[in-house]
Design an enzyme around this catalytic site. Structure first.
Site: not given
Ligand code: 4GX
Length: 257
Positions: A88, A115, A153, A168
């Site tokens: 995130p 986490e 895609r 595009d």
């Molecule tokens: N867009 N998540 C990853 C665990 C985490 C946290 C911090 C690495 C660093 C998310 C999103 C997402 C939840 C995936 C926490 N891993 N990933 N996860 N929105 O919410 O990509």
């Protein structure tokens, strides 16, 4: 293009590789894709990939050693790969970023669970951090699929007949025009006459207006930041004149009353 996903749930990708455009891109050797289990790189007897956070608190953190070993081993095979962590905290994914990613020869997509991952991994072994949006998932796997899907895609030839111009600029910035197929009358609702006219120029104009109208009504934010081309400018000017006529009439009625 090469995609390697690092995850503790590689089975989540089994059906993903087997359907639609993704499957065809793999069959046509436009892409090589695999999901690798981070657990296979854990050295201990129970193949543990998580541990308790320093400083205390609830939740677990992905241990750095198995993840580092997995990234380094994958990078050995995919020397030119860009390593992306799904989180995130990353740059928010959009069509522009999809076009940027399709320019790489190889992507290593790192999926965190719990986490998150130990901060030293992010710092030393990750080239880029990407988020698919401001909401919290239970792991990076779905985010990796979203990115692979949108990037695949864009690969040359991936959409068969649909050419690059179609994928595009225009479709990047506006919503698509409305679509219709048979029957011409569905439960009393008819397909617009112009689409059945065979008049290609009129159909093209209708589609451009349809796309603009849908964007204006459903996603006006997309138009706020967009530079209009002369044709789009002309259509908006036409609508503007129509609305002005309506307002003038309404004003004149008010005065008369
Ligand atoms: N867009 N998540 C990853 C665990 C985490 C946290 C911090 C690495 C660093 C998310 C999103 C997402 C939840 C995936 C926490 N891993 N990933 N996860 N929105 O919410 O990509």
């Amino acid at each position: 293009m090469y995609f390697t996903v690092l995850t503790i749930f590689p089975e989540m990708f089994d059906s993903f590789w087997k359907h639609g455009i993704i499957r065809r891109a793999i069959e046509h050797n436009q892409m090589v894709a695999s999901a690798v289990n981070i657990r296979d790189y854990a050295e201990d007897r129970h193949q543990v990939t998580d541990d308790r956070p320093y400083g205390g608190g609830s939740g677990m953190v992905m241990k750095p050693e198995p993840l580092a070993a997995a990234i380094r081993d994958t990078t050995k095979t995919l020397k030119t790969a860009r390593t992306v962590l799904l989180t995130p905290q990353g740059r928010v994914f959009n069509q522009k970023l999809a076009w940027e990613l399709v320019s790489y020869e190889a992507l290593i997509l790192v999926c965190g669970r719990y986490e998150g991952v130990d901060e030293r991994i992010c710092h030393d072994l990750i080239d880029d951090e990407i988020s698919i949006g401001d909401y919290v998932l239970t792991g990076g796997e779905l985010a990796a699929m979203v990115i692979i899907d949108a990037v695949t895609r864009l690969l040359p030839g991936a959409l068969g007949g649909k050419d690059a111009a179609d994928k595009d600029s225009f479709s990047d910035e506006l919503l698509e025009h409305a679509h219709y197929t048979r029957p011409s009358d569905f439960e009393g609702r008819e397909v617009p006459k112009v689409l059945r006219s065979g008049h290609h120029q009129a159909i093209e104009t209708w589609r451009i207006e349809s796309a603009l109208m849908r964007t204006l009504l459903k996603r006006p934010d997309l138009l706020q930041k967009k530079k209009l081309n002369p044709q789009q400018w002309e259509i908006f000017t036409k609508w503007h004149r129509e609305i002005e006529k309506i307002l003038d009439f309404q004003k004149s009625k008010k005065k008369g009353a």
